[in-house]
Design a protein around this motif. Structure first.
Motif, PDB file in Angstrom:
ATOM      1  N   ALA A  64       0.882  -1.159   0.000  1.00  0.00           N
ATOM      2  CA  ALA A  64       0.000   0.000   0.000  1.00  0.00           C
ATOM      3  C   ALA A  64       0.920   1.209   0.000  1.00  0.00           C
ATOM      4  O   ALA A  64       1.776   1.344   0.881  1.00  0.00           O
ATOM      5  CB  ALA A  64      -0.901  -0.001   1.224  1.00  0.00           C
ATOM      6  N   SER A 107      -7.719  -3.049   5.613  1.00  0.00           N
ATOM      7  CA  SER A 107      -8.855  -3.615   4.877  1.00  0.00           C
ATOM      8  C   SER A 107      -8.562  -3.680   3.395  1.00  0.00           C
ATOM      9  O   SER A 107      -8.828  -4.687   2.729  1.00  0.00           O
ATOM     10  CB  SER A 107     -10.114  -2.775   5.110  1.00  0.00           C
ATOM     11  OG  SER A 107     -10.460  -2.747   6.468  1.00  0.00           O
ATOM     12  N   ALA A 108      -8.021  -2.599   2.846  1.00  0.00           N
ATOM     13  CA  ALA A 108      -7.685  -2.574   1.419  1.00  0.00           C
ATOM     14  C   ALA A 108      -6.646  -3.639   1.096  1.00  0.00           C
ATOM     15  O   ALA A 108      -6.760  -4.357   0.090  1.00  0.00           O
ATOM     16  CB  ALA A 108      -7.183  -1.188   1.010  1.00  0.00           C
ATOM     17  N   ARG A 174     -16.851  -5.808  -0.807  1.00  0.00           N
ATOM     18  CA  ARG A 174     -16.113  -4.752  -1.497  1.00  0.00           C
ATOM     19  C   ARG A 174     -14.941  -5.268  -2.303  1.00  0.00           C
ATOM     20  O   ARG A 174     -14.126  -4.495  -2.748  1.00  0.00           O
ATOM     21  CB  ARG A 174     -15.655  -3.714  -0.493  1.00  0.00           C
ATOM     22  CG  ARG A 174     -16.819  -3.008   0.183  1.00  0.00           C
ATOM     23  CD  ARG A 174     -16.383  -2.137   1.318  1.00  0.00           C
ATOM     24  NE  ARG A 174     -15.838  -3.007   2.367  1.00  0.00           N
ATOM     25  CZ  ARG A 174     -14.827  -2.683   3.150  1.00  0.00           C
ATOM     26  NH1 ARG A 174     -14.245  -1.532   3.038  1.00  0.00           N
ATOM     27  NH2 ARG A 174     -14.385  -3.516   4.052  1.00  0.00           N
ATOM     28  N   VAL A 178     -11.364  -3.211  -5.006  1.00  0.00           N
ATOM     29  CA  VAL A 178      -9.942  -3.162  -4.687  1.00  0.00           C
ATOM     30  C   VAL A 178      -9.190  -3.939  -5.747  1.00  0.00           C
ATOM     31  O   VAL A 178      -9.375  -5.139  -5.902  1.00  0.00           O
ATOM     32  CB  VAL A 178      -9.675  -3.753  -3.285  1.00  0.00           C
ATOM     33  CG1 VAL A 178      -8.189  -3.767  -2.993  1.00  0.00           C
ATOM     34  CG2 VAL A 178     -10.428  -2.973  -2.233  1.00  0.00           C
TER      35      VAL A 178
END
Length: 181
Positions: A64, A107-108, A174, A178
């Protein structure tokens, strides 16, 4: 704007920095203090450089990245390493740099790792977490359910570990939002 991307050999040192800083932040009182003191960014960078040079190897590593702060989180995954459990994929590591927790980065990363696993045809997953690690609640919040517990002797200390599992990583709400570049 946070970017998730596959890591390359040039990322070994920033990954190592996140890894060491996250361990030193998360594990005091959980693992022996001398383990945390002995950790070094240099030694971790060499280990991660070895993994990252094996492009297309069994372990995928993603990062990230923040445009200003650089790499602020990392995770790795691949085929499950534990026999006797039904999951096919495993999240090996997931760490967010201290000071950046609670902003959706974990989370991502987890969803990004699930995408990588699904792209490899590994549609279920688990992650092993030290029982004293408060991050275990994160995995519960992300829909993981306890699937196993084990005691393992590490650094001459018996540590409890908990596995959280997901039966179908493709069905997570979700997941489609991503993508890993």
């Amino acid at each position: 704007m946070l970017t998730l991307r596959s890591a390359g050999p040039q990322d070994a040192e920033p990954i190592a920095r996140v890894y060491v800083d996250a361990w030193r932040s998360a594990y005091p009182g959980v693992v022996p203090n001398e383990v945390l003191v002995r950790m070094s960014v240099g030694a971790q960078a060499r280990q991660w450089a070895f993994v990252l040079r094996q492009r297309g190897g069994p372990q995928a590593v993603i990062v990230a990245e923040d445009p200003e702060a650089g790499i602020i989180g990392m995770g790795s995954c691949g085929e499950v390493r534990t026999t006797g459990l039904p999951q096919s994929g495993e999240v090996y590591t997931l760490y967010v740099a201290p000071g950046f927790e609670g902003n959706g980065i974990g989370s991502a990363l987890l969803l990004g790792l699930f995408n990588v696993l699904a792209d490899r045809g590994l549609n279920s997953a688990l992650v092993w977490v030290l029982g004293g690690n408060p991050a275990r609640f994160f995995y519960e919040a992300m829909g993981g359910r306890r699937v196993a517990v084990r005691a393992e002797t590490l650094w001459n200390k018996e540590l409890m570990q908990v596995a959280y599992g997901w039966d179908d990583v493709r069905s997570l709400p979700r997941l489609g939002d991503v993508r890993v570049k």
